[in-house]
Each structure stands twice: as C-alpha cells, then as structure tokens.
Scaffold this motif. Structure first.
Motif, PDB file in Angstrom:
ATOM      1  N   PHE A 147      19.888 -23.547  -9.187  1.00 45.50           N
ATOM      2  CA  PHE A 147      18.572 -22.553  -9.192  1.00 45.50           C
ATOM      3  C   PHE A 147      17.776 -22.853  -7.806  1.00 45.50           C
ATOM      4  O   PHE A 147      17.718 -23.912  -6.912  1.00 45.50           O
ATOM      5  N   LYS A 148      16.947 -21.798  -7.589  1.00 50.28           N
ATOM      6  CA  LYS A 148      16.162 -21.884  -6.303  1.00 50.28           C
ATOM      7  C   LYS A 148      14.931 -21.341  -6.880  1.00 50.28           C
ATOM      8  O   LYS A 148      14.899 -20.147  -7.019  1.00 50.28           O
ATOM      9  N   LEU A 149      13.688 -22.046  -6.570  1.00 55.68           N
ATOM     10  CA  LEU A 149      12.416 -21.401  -6.977  1.00 55.68           C
ATOM     11  C   LEU A 149      11.648 -21.587  -5.790  1.00 55.68           C
ATOM     12  O   LEU A 149      11.396 -22.754  -5.002  1.00 55.68           O
ATOM     13  N   THR A 150      11.080 -20.150  -5.549  1.00 58.76           N
ATOM     14  CA  THR A 150      10.281 -20.109  -4.269  1.00 58.76           C
ATOM     15  C   THR A 150       8.868 -19.778  -4.657  1.00 58.76           C
ATOM     16  O   THR A 150       8.584 -18.436  -5.136  1.00 58.76           O
ATOM     17  N   ALA A 151       7.859 -20.076  -4.083  1.00 60.97           N
ATOM     18  CA  ALA A 151       6.512 -19.546  -4.004  1.00 60.97           C
ATOM     19  C   ALA A 151       6.082 -19.280  -2.614  1.00 60.97           C
ATOM     20  O   ALA A 151       6.342 -19.917  -1.483  1.00 60.97           O
ATOM     21  N   TYR A 152       5.475 -18.134  -2.487  1.00 57.50           N
ATOM     22  CA  TYR A 152       5.032 -17.552  -1.197  1.00 57.50           C
ATOM     23  C   TYR A 152       3.901 -17.100  -0.990  1.00 57.50           C
ATOM     24  O   TYR A 152       3.258 -16.603  -2.122  1.00 57.50           O
ATOM     25  N   LYS A 153       3.208 -16.972  -0.018  1.00 57.40           N
ATOM     26  CA  LYS A 153       1.886 -16.417   0.143  1.00 57.40           C
ATOM     27  C   LYS A 153       1.897 -15.738   1.564  1.00 57.40           C
ATOM     28  O   LYS A 153       2.160 -16.223   2.790  1.00 57.40           O
ATOM     29  N   THR A 154       1.522 -14.324   1.609  1.00 58.75           N
ATOM     30  CA  THR A 154       1.460 -13.458   2.796  1.00 58.75           C
ATOM     31  C   THR A 154       0.103 -13.052   2.949  1.00 58.75           C
ATOM     32  O   THR A 154      -0.333 -12.523   2.263  1.00 58.75           O
ATOM     33  N   HIS A 155      -0.283 -12.955   4.492  1.00 59.11           N
ATOM     34  CA  HIS A 155      -1.380 -12.438   4.787  1.00 59.11           C
ATOM     35  C   HIS A 155      -1.151 -11.305   5.829  1.00 59.11           C
ATOM     36  O   HIS A 155      -0.425 -11.548   6.774  1.00 59.11           O
ATOM     37  N   LEU A 156      -1.654 -10.195   5.733  1.00 58.46           N
ATOM     38  CA  LEU A 156      -1.539  -9.086   6.470  1.00 58.46           C
ATOM     39  C   LEU A 156      -2.808  -8.595   7.273  1.00 58.46           C
ATOM     40  O   LEU A 156      -3.859  -8.377   6.430  1.00 58.46           O
ATOM     41  N   TRP A 157      -3.068  -8.334   8.429  1.00 56.68           N
ATOM     42  CA  TRP A 157      -4.368  -7.942   9.043  1.00 56.68           C
ATOM     43  C   TRP A 157      -3.930  -6.978  10.262  1.00 56.68           C
ATOM     44  O   TRP A 157      -2.922  -6.702  10.481  1.00 56.68           O
ATOM     45  N   ASP A 158      -5.233  -6.468  10.492  1.00 56.89           N
ATOM     46  CA  ASP A 158      -5.279  -5.365  11.610  1.00 56.89           C
ATOM     47  C   ASP A 158      -4.128  -4.022  11.076  1.00 56.89           C
ATOM     48  O   ASP A 158      -3.337  -3.623  11.610  1.00 56.89           O
ATOM     49  N   VAL A 159      -4.428  -3.952   9.760  1.00 54.68           N
ATOM     50  CA  VAL A 159      -3.508  -2.930   9.161  1.00 54.68           C
ATOM     51  C   VAL A 159      -3.950  -1.531   9.361  1.00 54.68           C
ATOM     52  O   VAL A 159      -5.003  -1.034   9.825  1.00 54.68           O
ATOM     53  N   THR A 160      -2.590  -0.846   9.724  1.00 50.31           N
ATOM     54  CA  THR A 160      -2.734   0.564  10.317  1.00 50.31           C
ATOM     55  C   THR A 160      -1.803   1.475   9.258  1.00 50.31           C
ATOM     56  O   THR A 160      -1.859   2.706   9.397  1.00 50.31           O
ATOM     57  N   SER A 161      -0.971   0.946   8.460  1.00 51.29           N
ATOM     58  CA  SER A 161      -0.010   1.447   7.740  1.00 51.29           C
ATOM     59  C   SER A 161      -0.465   2.096   6.424  1.00 51.29           C
ATOM     60  O   SER A 161       0.161   3.064   5.957  1.00 51.29           O
ATOM     61  N   TYR A 162      -1.625   1.564   5.711  1.00 45.37           N
ATOM     62  CA  TYR A 162      -2.185   1.921   4.527  1.00 45.37           C
ATOM     63  C   TYR A 162      -3.559   2.140   4.687  1.00 45.37           C
ATOM     64  O   TYR A 162      -4.348   1.891   5.461  1.00 45.37           O
ATOM     65  N   VAL A 163      -3.742   2.949   3.449  1.00 45.19           N
ATOM     66  CA  VAL A 163      -5.393   3.363   3.223  1.00 45.19           C
ATOM     67  C   VAL A 163      -5.668   2.817   1.567  1.00 45.19           C
ATOM     68  O   VAL A 163      -4.807   2.386   0.994  1.00 45.19           O
ATOM     69  N   VAL A 164      -6.953   2.858   1.409  1.00 38.52           N
ATOM     70  CA  VAL A 164      -7.408   2.547   0.178  1.00 38.52           C
ATOM     71  C   VAL A 164      -6.730   3.377  -0.928  1.00 38.52           C
ATOM     72  O   VAL A 164      -6.728   4.630  -0.779  1.00 38.52           O
ATOM     73  N   PRO A 165      -6.189   2.855  -2.154  1.00 38.84           N
ATOM     74  CA  PRO A 165      -5.597   3.532  -3.178  1.00 38.84           C
ATOM     75  C   PRO A 165      -6.331   4.770  -3.477  1.00 38.84           C
ATOM     76  O   PRO A 165      -7.622   4.672  -3.742  1.00 38.84           O
ATOM     77  N   GLY A 166      -6.012   5.967  -3.734  1.00 38.34           N
ATOM     78  CA  GLY A 166      -6.808   7.002  -4.235  1.00 38.34           C
ATOM     79  C   GLY A 166      -7.575   7.696  -3.084  1.00 38.34           C
ATOM     80  O   GLY A 166      -8.190   8.832  -3.571  1.00 38.34           O
ATOM     81  N   THR A 167      -7.356   7.259  -1.797  1.00 34.35           N
ATOM     82  CA  THR A 167      -8.004   7.940  -0.790  1.00 34.35           C
ATOM     83  C   THR A 167      -7.015   8.521   0.368  1.00 34.35           C
ATOM     84  O   THR A 167      -5.929   7.923   0.230  1.00 34.35           O
ATOM     85  N   PHE A 168      -7.491   9.227   1.148  1.00 39.41           N
ATOM     86  CA  PHE A 168      -6.493   9.762   2.212  1.00 39.41           C
ATOM     87  C   PHE A 168      -6.732   9.215   3.547  1.00 39.41           C
ATOM     88  O   PHE A 168      -5.877   9.406   4.490  1.00 39.41           O
ATOM     89  N   SER A 169      -7.985   8.658   3.601  1.00 39.01           N
ATOM     90  CA  SER A 169      -8.163   7.981   5.349  1.00 39.01           C
ATOM     91  C   SER A 169      -8.930   6.973   5.233  1.00 39.01           C
ATOM     92  O   SER A 169      -9.383   6.325   6.243  1.00 39.01           O
ATOM     93  N   THR A 170      -9.371   6.258   4.050  1.00 36.04           N
ATOM     94  CA  THR A 170     -10.175   4.999   4.158  1.00 36.04           C
ATOM     95  C   THR A 170      -9.419   3.835   4.448  1.00 36.04           C
ATOM     96  O   THR A 170      -8.472   3.410   3.674  1.00 36.04           O
ATOM     97  N   PRO A 171      -9.736   3.304   5.663  1.00 32.57           N
ATOM     98  CA  PRO A 171      -8.710   2.225   5.988  1.00 32.57           C
ATOM     99  C   PRO A 171      -8.932   0.901   5.194  1.00 32.57           C
ATOM    100  O   PRO A 171      -9.897   0.658   4.778  1.00 32.57           O
ATOM    101  N   ILE A 172      -7.862   0.080   5.451  1.00 34.98           N
ATOM    102  CA  ILE A 172      -7.777  -1.189   4.787  1.00 34.98           C
ATOM    103  C   ILE A 172      -7.705  -2.055   5.952  1.00 34.98           C
ATOM    104  O   ILE A 172      -7.232  -2.169   7.181  1.00 34.98           O
ATOM    105  N   ASP A 173      -8.541  -3.348   5.798  1.00 36.03           N
ATOM    106  CA  ASP A 173      -8.451  -4.337   6.738  1.00 36.03           C
ATOM    107  C   ASP A 173      -7.211  -5.394   6.609  1.00 36.03           C
ATOM    108  O   ASP A 173      -6.915  -5.907   7.784  1.00 36.03           O
ATOM    109  N   THR A 174      -7.131  -5.774   5.382  1.00 30.91           N
ATOM    110  CA  THR A 174      -6.233  -6.873   5.299  1.00 30.91           C
ATOM    111  C   THR A 174      -5.662  -6.656   3.687  1.00 30.91           C
ATOM    112  O   THR A 174      -6.136  -6.154   2.885  1.00 30.91           O
ATOM    113  N   VAL A 175      -4.438  -7.520   4.101  1.00 31.08           N
ATOM    114  CA  VAL A 175      -3.588  -7.263   2.459  1.00 31.08           C
ATOM    115  C   VAL A 175      -3.293  -8.747   2.335  1.00 31.08           C
ATOM    116  O   VAL A 175      -2.764  -9.594   3.210  1.00 31.08           O
ATOM    117  N   ASP A 176      -3.536  -9.372   0.995  1.00 35.32           N
ATOM    118  CA  ASP A 176      -3.164 -10.757   0.504  1.00 35.32           C
ATOM    119  C   ASP A 176      -2.179 -10.503  -0.565  1.00 35.32           C
ATOM    120  O   ASP A 176      -2.535 -10.050  -1.543  1.00 35.32           O
TER     121      ASP A 176
END
Length: 665
Positions: free
Chosen positions: A499-528
């Motif tokens: 077996f193999k058990l992996t725990a991971y943690k990802t931090h994304l910043w300077d985000v240009t690919s996504y917007v706040v859910p439910g909006t069309f243009s409200t930018p997101i700064d970071t995703v964790d």
C-alpha cells in the motif's frame, strides 16, 4: 528494483475501510506474474509504486483491455485523485487531477499536461468544449499518470495537477519480437447507446531489427440513457482513429533505433449545442468537426558499453483543428474555427554512474517548443507561444535505503499575438522551478517518503487579451509526505501485500485561471488544497486479489476583491474504490468493483452520494479451436443507479452491458 504490492480490505457501513500489514523483497514483474525468490505469484491487475516518492500510477494493457473504456478519460478515472468532468463521450469530457485540469467552464486550465508518445496535445481554455483529447483508448498500450508536480519537471512547467502520458502500441507487442506477420481483431459492443468499437491491428516484423504497425479503430455510439431511463441528449458520436508506427534498430548491439509514429482521430457533430460540457441551449447550435493529428520521430542511441550515454532526440508535432459553423443563425463569435499546432524538439540524455558510495541516474535535456493558434478575433486571441526549456533530474541512491531526487527546470517564454488580431502584443516570461524528493526503504518492507516542489505556469495564448495576465505567470508549491509498504508471505506463505498512503498540500498564487464561484470576473488571489490518497493491493497464490483506491481532498480560495475566502469548487467529492477479483489459472478472471462517492456540499452546486457497482469477466481459452481468443464481458452501473458525478454537468450512464471479442492470428 523493488516492487509495489497490495492490501487487505474490509467493507464497513457500506463504505470500504482498508488496513494493511507488512512485507518486503526484491522482485521482477514478468507479464501477469511476479517472480520472487524463484516463486511464481499471481499479482493484481495494477502495480503500486511503493519504491518512490512520486505519486505515480501506470495502467497497463491488461487493465486497458478489461476496463473496455469508450474514451481516454474513462481509462484514468480509477486512479486516486483523478476525476472526470463528464467522460462517456469524447466531446465535453475532461480530466481533473487533484482539483486541477478540466472544470465546468473550460476543458483545461493548463495545469494538467497530456502527452502522446511525447507530443503535447490538447488546446487551451476553449469555452465549454472540453479537454480536447480526441483519441481512442484502443490505440494505446499504457497510460502513466503523475499526480502533483513531483516527477513533472522533465515534461513541462505548471503541472500543478499532474501529467498524463499515453504510449501507443508497437508491432512487437503482437509479434513477440519474432519475424512474421500478426493480425489482431477486436470487436466490442455495448447496450446503452448501442455502442460499437472495432479495432484492426496489422503487425509486421520483416527482420529482427524492424517492425511496422497499422491500427484502425472505429468507435461509434448513439445517445445513452441515465439510470432513470431518460435519454441524455447530444451524447452520440462517431470517431474513427488511425495509428501508423514503425521502428528500426541498427548498429552494434542494436545501439541505434529510429521510431516514427502518426495518429489521426476525427469526430463530426451536426446540429448540437455549442456548449459541449453542459448542453446549455443559450449558446445556440453548431455543426462541428474535430481533427486531431500527432506525428513523432524519435532517435535513440544507447551503447551497451557506455552507461554515460543514453541519448534520445524526439521531434513531435500535434495539430488540432476544430471547424464549426452556426446552425441557429445567431452569428456568435464563439462559432469561429480553432486550430492549434504544437511543435517540440527534445534532446535528452540519461547517464548512470557511481560517485563514492552513491549511484546516480542523471537525466538532462533541452527542449524547444512552439504552439500557435489560429486568429479567432475577440473570442480567443491568435498568436504564438515559443519556449526554451532546460532540465536536470538526478536520482541519487546512497546504498543504505535512502534515495534523493533533486530536479530543476528553467523555462523561457515569448508570447506573441497575431499582428492581424485584436491583441498583437508581445510578452516575455522566464522562471526557474524545481523540487526534491526523498525515499527511505527499510529492510522490513516499509518506506517513508516526502517531497517539496515549486512550479510556474506560463501564461497561455488566451492571456494575450489581458496584458496584466500575459506577464503574470501562476505559481505553486506542493508538499507531500507518506508511508508505503510492500512484502510477500504476510498472511500466508505466498501472498503479496502493498500500500501507499500520501498526504499532500498545494498552494497556488498569482491566480489568473479562476474567478470566485458564482461570478464571471471577480478575481481569486490564492488557492489552498490539501488531501490524502491511498493505493493498496492484496493478492494470493490461489488467484484472489483486491485493489483499493481512495481520495479525500479539501480546498479554499482567498479573494481580496470578494473580501474573504470560500470553498474552492474544482475539487472532486471524496471517493473510495474497491475491487475484489479471482483468477482461475490463465483462463478466467472475474472481478467486482464498488465505487463509493460521498456527497459534496462544499459548493454552490452540491451533489448527492452514490454507490456504483461494476462487474467484469475475462475468458482466455488455452487450448482448442478458440486458443488465443479473448472474451470479455462487463456490466457497468449494475444496479442502474441514477446519478450525476460531482464536477460533471450531465447525468451518468445507467446500466450498460459490454461484450468484446479479440483474436490474434
């Protein structure tokens, strides 16, 4: 090299719970068996890479055949952390790994790299089209999935989600390396949608050093029905595919080789919604044709008397053309034709050597690439994305159970708009990225591992329309820790556990690919994001085996413009997948797969929990008139459950019977 093997499991409260216990050993995988201390053991259909810190899964030919997949996406959805956005059809489907890749708006966010024989395929952020991976599973003999950025620095930048690598079939897979001619015919039918797949393979090996293959696949299906018996509209398709491939070896000890391959898949749709992902009628209807081509030329020089030299030179070209015209007469700018052309030239060398008490597997390379997109006016900018990349990865074995693997990649980009386009600007970006992983193997069979990585996602051609984004690469870090175990003779003298058990943690910043859910243009700064993945297997010498995969993930975004944080909605629902199987010699293989998916309410579009059952049977006669014939039977969604997977935008297929016949002559 060390092996990777399976685990004991139990079902609790209608959801499986897994527990595993020890093992170790050096082993050599040979076909469907493991040769361990001269004892031949049967193994599970899939191996687990317990001897590396990389989150890696490889799906081989046996599993490809047994899964009877209709699309490439359906081949990889059993890998933990991999989720499909739709998936039953080539159009409108997408691959999501750890929350990155496809989503309900775009087929790709450039954070999952897809390669066919080394050629980078797929387009960019085309609105509501899908991943654009239009090719047939029958062309391939293996699919390798790297999750997270570990192991990705050889293949590209910005692979926050991971890498999917497909390898096409070779003639020697059917000739067995012997001079002669082989023909293999496969026919597959499915009841839900009256699907039909025909694969015809011509394999010719005129000499010991040359081989040629031609593979023609015809894949067609009508609209399928969901578990309630309702027809899911616009899910019909017809997709013929062709693969031509040849390899020649020459020189002393066959040190030199040249491989040429070409594949082509086409798909036509008439009077269908432009919105291929969700079928929203607001965008009108179109006639649409996809034509996807890849050509790869590979030269390799690997002299037997020099471990410092294993050179590969790979020239690849991928061309995807999407031709579409309005049926509804709205004249929307979305209906323009789209064409992507990606050319890459790679020089790579692998050197094996020792330095003191350490041994090294050093991979270095330089890559030139150019991606161009046809001018689409205001809907999607046209232009070129030219890159120069250098990479170095060194796998260092200290001889005491410890392996360290540092890797670096430097990438320089020039992004240039078409001078006839509305966005003719030119931008330059460059970045140094890399990471390091560590794996320690104990003699008992246990292993501990960890990794840290940093990657930069260069702006795509789409960002030519936004000068700020065109000079703002997205950046991400990823950290992983885990434990693995592999051994034989754990519960019985001849069983295998891993077996193999992996725990991971990802931090994304300077985000240009996504917007706040439910909006069309409200930018997101970071995703964790953070999560856990489990891969496990257990097999016995009497033919019994079990596979277990699980994925649990959580994610949040932060937006200054929105004034706070919230749940990030691209991640999949928690899922556990359990397979129980039994082999009877080399003739019969029976398996039952249970997929338990939890409800997802951390989103504006919640989805219900569901429990899906699939059964499969394979029969390979070993003697008589039908020797060499392979008969496969499967029932997907056995209890005809009506459900819509989280991230998908249309209902899943109801109960589907599949039957395939294959024979090599």
């Amino acid at each position: 090299m060390r092996a990777s093997y399976t685990l004991r499991s139990a079902l609790l409260c209608s959801v499986a719970f897994v527990a595993a216990l020890p093992a170790s050993a050096q082993d050599i995988i040979e076909g469907d068996a493991i040769l361990l201390d001269e004892i031949l053991l049967k193994k599970s259909k899939r191996d687990i890479k317990t001897d590396t810190a990389t989150s890696e899964t490889k799906i081989g030919q046996e599993e490809i055949d047994d899964r009877q997949a209709t699309t490439i996406a359906e081949l990889v959805d059993s890998v933990p952390g991999v989720t499909l956005v739709n998936g039953n059809t080539p159009t409108g489907s997408g691959i999501n790994i750890r929350g990155f890749g496809a989503n309900g708006t775009f087929g790709t966010d450039q954070k999952v790299l897809i390669q066919i024989d080394g050629a980078s395929v797929g387009g960019e952020e085309l609105y509501r089209i899908g991943t654009q991976l239009f090719t047939d599973p029958a062309l391939y003999k293996s699919v390798r999935v790297l999750r997270g950025m570990g192991g990705s620095f050889e293949y590209g930048s910005g692979a926050v989600g991971g890498v999917v690598q497909l390898e096409t079939k070779d003639a020697s897979d059917f000739t067995g390396g012997e001079v002669g001619f082989r023909f293999r015919q496969t026919l597959q039918g499915s009841t839900n949608g009256s699907g039909l797949i025909s694969s015809s393979i011509f394999a010719w090996q005129p000499t010991d050093n040359t081989e040629f293959l031609a593979n023609y696949v015809y894949n067609t299906s009508k609209e399928y029905k969901d578990g309630d018996g309702n027809v899911v509209p616009n899910t019909d398709f017809t997709m013929p595919s062709l693969l031509l491939k040849g390899t020649a070896h020459f020189g002393e000890d066959r040190a030199h080789s040249v491989t040429l391959s070409y594949s082509d898949s086409t798909l036509e749709e008439f009077d269908v919604p432009y919105d291929a992902i969700g079928g929203n009628p607001a965008f009108g209807n179109v006639d649409r044709k996809f034509d996807t081509q890849q050509a790869v030329a590979k030269y390799r020089f690997n002299p037997s008397d020099n471990d410092l030299v294993d050179v590969e030179v790979v020239l690849s070209y991928a061309d995807q053309f999407i031709e579409q015209s309005s049926v509804s007469g709205s004249g929307s700018s979305l209906y323009r034709d789209t064409q992507y052309e990606t050319t890459k030239l790679l020089f790579k060398n692998t050197a094996a050597f020792s330095a003191g008490s350490t041994s090294h597997d050093l991979r270095t390379g330089v890559e030139f690439s150019n991606r161009s997109r046809l001018n689409q006016g205001t809907s999607a900018p046209g232009g070129n994305d030219q890159r120069l990349a250098l990479f170095i990865v060194d796998e260092i074995d200290f001889g005491n159970g410890l392996t360290l693997t540092p890797g670096l990649r430097f990438e320089d980009q020039k992004l240039t708009g078409d001078i006839t386009d509305a966005f003719p600007g030119s931008y330059n970006n460059s970045a140094l990225m890399g990471g390091i992983s560590a794996f320690y193997q104990f003699d008992s069979g246990w292993g501990l591992f960890g990794s840290a990585g940093y990657t930069v996602g260069m702006p795509p051609i789409d960002d030519l329309g936004n000068p700020t984004y065109a000079t703002q690469p997205e950046k991400a870090t990823n950290y992983e820790v885990g434990v693995s175990y592999a051994n034989t003779g754990v519960f019985t003298d001849l069983d295998t556990v891993g077996f193999k058990l992996t725990a991971y943690k990802t931090h994304l910043w300077d985000v240009t690919s996504y917007v706040v859910p439910g909006t069309f243009s409200t930018p997101i700064d970071t995703v964790d994001l953070h999560g856990f993945e489990l891969e496990a297997l257990y097999s016995m010498d009497n033919g019994f085996y079990t596979d277990v995969n699980a994925n649990i993930q959580r994610a949040k975004y932060f937006s200054t413009a929105a004034g706070g944080s919230g749940f990030w909605e691209n991640i999949p629902a928690d899922q556990l997948r359990l397979t129980l199987g039994k082999r009877f010699g080399n003739e019969i293989d029976l398996s039952w797969e249970v997929i338990a998916t939890a409800k997802m309410d951390r989103t504006t579009t919640p989805s219900a929990s569901h429990l899906i059952n699939n059964v499969r049977a394979t029969y390979r006669p070993q003697a008589g008139a039908f020797e060499g014939t392979e008969i496969r039977f499967g029932i997907e969604n056995l209890f005809d459950v009506a459900y819509q997977p989280h991230l998908a935008e249309r209902a899943a297929a109801g109960r589907t019977f599949k039957l395939s016949l294959a024979k090599t002559f």
